[in-house]
Design an enzyme around this catalytic site. Structure first.
Site, PDB file in Angstrom:
ATOM      1  N   CYS A 245       0.820  -1.209   0.000  1.00  0.00           N
ATOM      2  CA  CYS A 245       0.000   0.000   0.000  1.00  0.00           C
ATOM      3  C   CYS A 245       0.863   1.273   0.000  1.00  0.00           C
ATOM      4  O   CYS A 245       1.541   1.536  -0.977  1.00  0.00           O
ATOM      5  CB  CYS A 245      -0.987  -0.042   1.158  1.00  0.00           C
ATOM      6  SG  CYS A 245      -2.403   1.055   0.916  1.00  0.00           S
ATOM      7  N   GLY A 289      -5.675   6.223  -1.747  1.00  0.00           N
ATOM      8  CA  GLY A 289      -6.127   7.379  -2.499  1.00  0.00           C
ATOM      9  C   GLY A 289      -5.107   7.875  -3.495  1.00  0.00           C
ATOM     10  O   GLY A 289      -5.376   8.819  -4.243  1.00  0.00           O
ATOM     11  N   PHE A 290      -3.915   7.261  -3.513  1.00  0.00           N
ATOM     12  CA  PHE A 290      -2.854   7.617  -4.459  1.00  0.00           C
ATOM     13  C   PHE A 290      -2.440   6.369  -5.222  1.00  0.00           C
ATOM     14  O   PHE A 290      -2.692   5.239  -4.779  1.00  0.00           O
ATOM     15  CB  PHE A 290      -1.649   8.208  -3.724  1.00  0.00           C
ATOM     16  CG  PHE A 290      -1.902   9.554  -3.119  1.00  0.00           C
ATOM     17  CD1 PHE A 290      -1.524  10.715  -3.790  1.00  0.00           C
ATOM     18  CD2 PHE A 290      -2.531   9.682  -1.890  1.00  0.00           C
ATOM     19  CE1 PHE A 290      -1.765  11.967  -3.238  1.00  0.00           C
ATOM     20  CE2 PHE A 290      -2.786  10.920  -1.331  1.00  0.00           C
ATOM     21  CZ  PHE A 290      -2.396  12.072  -2.010  1.00  0.00           C
ATOM     22  N   HIS A 330      -3.929  -5.153  -0.364  1.00  0.00           N
ATOM     23  CA  HIS A 330      -3.598  -5.794   0.915  1.00  0.00           C
ATOM     24  C   HIS A 330      -3.750  -7.301   0.808  1.00  0.00           C
ATOM     25  O   HIS A 330      -4.864  -7.823   0.916  1.00  0.00           O
ATOM     26  CB  HIS A 330      -4.519  -5.261   2.026  1.00  0.00           C
ATOM     27  CG  HIS A 330      -4.118  -3.922   2.541  1.00  0.00           C
ATOM     28  ND1 HIS A 330      -3.294  -3.765   3.643  1.00  0.00           N
ATOM     29  CD2 HIS A 330      -4.403  -2.693   2.091  1.00  0.00           C
ATOM     30  CE1 HIS A 330      -3.098  -2.476   3.851  1.00  0.00           C
ATOM     31  NE2 HIS A 330      -3.756  -1.799   2.932  1.00  0.00           N
ATOM     32  N   ASP A 332      -3.038  -9.330   2.980  1.00  0.00           N
ATOM     33  CA  ASP A 332      -3.470  -9.784   4.308  1.00  0.00           C
ATOM     34  C   ASP A 332      -4.980  -9.756   4.459  1.00  0.00           C
ATOM     35  O   ASP A 332      -5.522 -10.360   5.387  1.00  0.00           O
ATOM     36  CB  ASP A 332      -2.837  -8.906   5.394  1.00  0.00           C
ATOM     37  CG  ASP A 332      -3.019  -7.423   5.102  1.00  0.00           C
ATOM     38  OD1 ASP A 332      -2.408  -6.941   4.132  1.00  0.00           O
ATOM     39  OD2 ASP A 332      -3.758  -6.743   5.828  1.00  0.00           O
TER      40      ASP A 332
END
Length: 361
Positions: A245, A289-290, A330, A332
């Site tokens: 992330c 958001g990026f 993610h 996970d």
């Protein structure tokens, strides 16, 4: 119940009923499409200081329990729901979401038309917003001029280094707002985690005698974190490295790529991602958001390994000549699909191969 209002920077106003804390709140307004996992989302540091809207119409139906925290406390500035379940039904629940929000000093609004609100965010993009008891010209002006979201990592990173129980391998985790579920996946694979504050130097990490590096998730604009980029460059030359992330975005920036802000981001558990080498498609949990700019990769040594199917954004990178890779999503999950959880196995294999090569050298 007390009436409260969500006031957007573009002038839109959404009325609702207050729950949780009655303090005023402001932040960047975002939405998540997850049908479950509200407790994990609310304790995910990647949502720090944002106003989090849940698109699923009923939130809180299974309460809050002591096992599903991603961090020690609530992270958003506030939460917005259509309907708040007041009588949760789950054997693990210890309290309702409303009770927990009050305990956490977390403002919330229920009774909001979250479908209309989400459509507005999708059309206009994420924006600043305020939660207020009354709508006045001064409040409207404050919403239009609000500025939240700067230097968020400093607010969520660990204050000091800490480690888990000794294990077969020792992984240094650079904490930009790490989720407990990432540490849990490493622990399940016999990896001890040593968690370092975000401003830790490469020399201090090396002194901890780690076998590999994990760059964690976290909130905010990656371009603000310029001090960590030379640290990442040093670490990737010395250790196997995996990044998730925000860590993925920082890994890209450290190697000369660029990032940009998405219109309304990817937040939820139903994002389809293609692994380019195999064609394998898996559903993923995302919260960002990026994104990394594809046209900035030329000459960086970075190649794309995974891509979002819906909008073709970059979801994974590999660095040539290094044992270093990253993913935007993610693996996970927690909650969400575990389609790519095997990336943690790939990471462990990379570490073991590196140790074996060093032993035979």
């Amino acid at each position: 119940m007390m009436k409260r209002y969500l006031v957007l920077a573009n002038g839109s106003v959404y009325p609702g009923e207050a729950f949780g804390s009655d303090k005023p709140a402001g932040g960047e307004l975002v939405f998540t499409t997850g049908m479950s996992g509200y407790q994990e989302a609310i304790t995910d540091a990647s949502y720090h200081d944002q106003i989090l809207t849940f698109t699923y119409p009923l939130i809180g139906n299974y309460g809050v329990n002591p096992d599903d925290y991603e961090s020690k406390h609530a992270q958003p500035a506030a939460i917005i729901v259509h309907e708040l379940a007041r009588r949760p039904s789950n054997w693990r629940a210890t309290m309702s979401l409303g009770e927990w929000a009050q305990q956490q000093d977390l403002p919330g609004i229920s009774g909001v038309d979250t479908r209309a609100l989400t459509k507005e965010i999708r059309d206009a993009g994420v924006m600043q917003a305020l939660i207020t008891d009354d709508v006045t010209p001064a409040v409207n002006a404050a919403a239009q001029n609000a500025q939240y979201g700067q230097q968020q990592v400093a607010a969520v990173t660990s204050a000091k280094t800490f480690s888990s129980d000794p294990a077969e391998l020792r992984v240094g985790v650079l904490d930009f707002g790490e989720k407990n579920s990432i540490l849990r996946e490493l622990h399940q694979r016999s990896m001890q985690t040593v968690v370092f504050p975000a401003n830790t130097t490469a020399a201090a990490i090396a002194a901890a005698n780690v076998d590999a590096i994990m760059l964690s998730n976290g909130p905010g604009n990656p371009a603000e974190l310029t001090d960590v980029l030379p640290v990442i460059r040093t670490l990737q030359d010395q250790y196997p490295l995996m990044a998730i992330c925000l860590g993925h975005q920082l890994f890209a920036l450290a190697n000369g790529a660029q990032t940009y802000k998405l219109k309304f981001g990817h937040r939820g558990f139903n994002h389809a991602v293609r692994e380019l080498s195999s064609g394998r498609i898996g559903f993923t949990s995302q919260n960002h958001g990026f994104a990394v700019a594809a046209d900035s990769l030329t000459g960086t040594g970075l190649t794309v390994t995974h891509q979002e199917i819906n909008d073709n954004t970059i979801e994974g990178l590999q660095l040539a000549g290094h044992q270093a890779f990253s993913v935007q999503f993610h693996p996970d999950a927690a909650p969400g699909p575990h389609d790519y959880v095997d990336l943690f196995d790939q990471f462990k294999t990379m570490i073991l191969n590196r140790k074996e090569a060093a032993a035979n050298a």
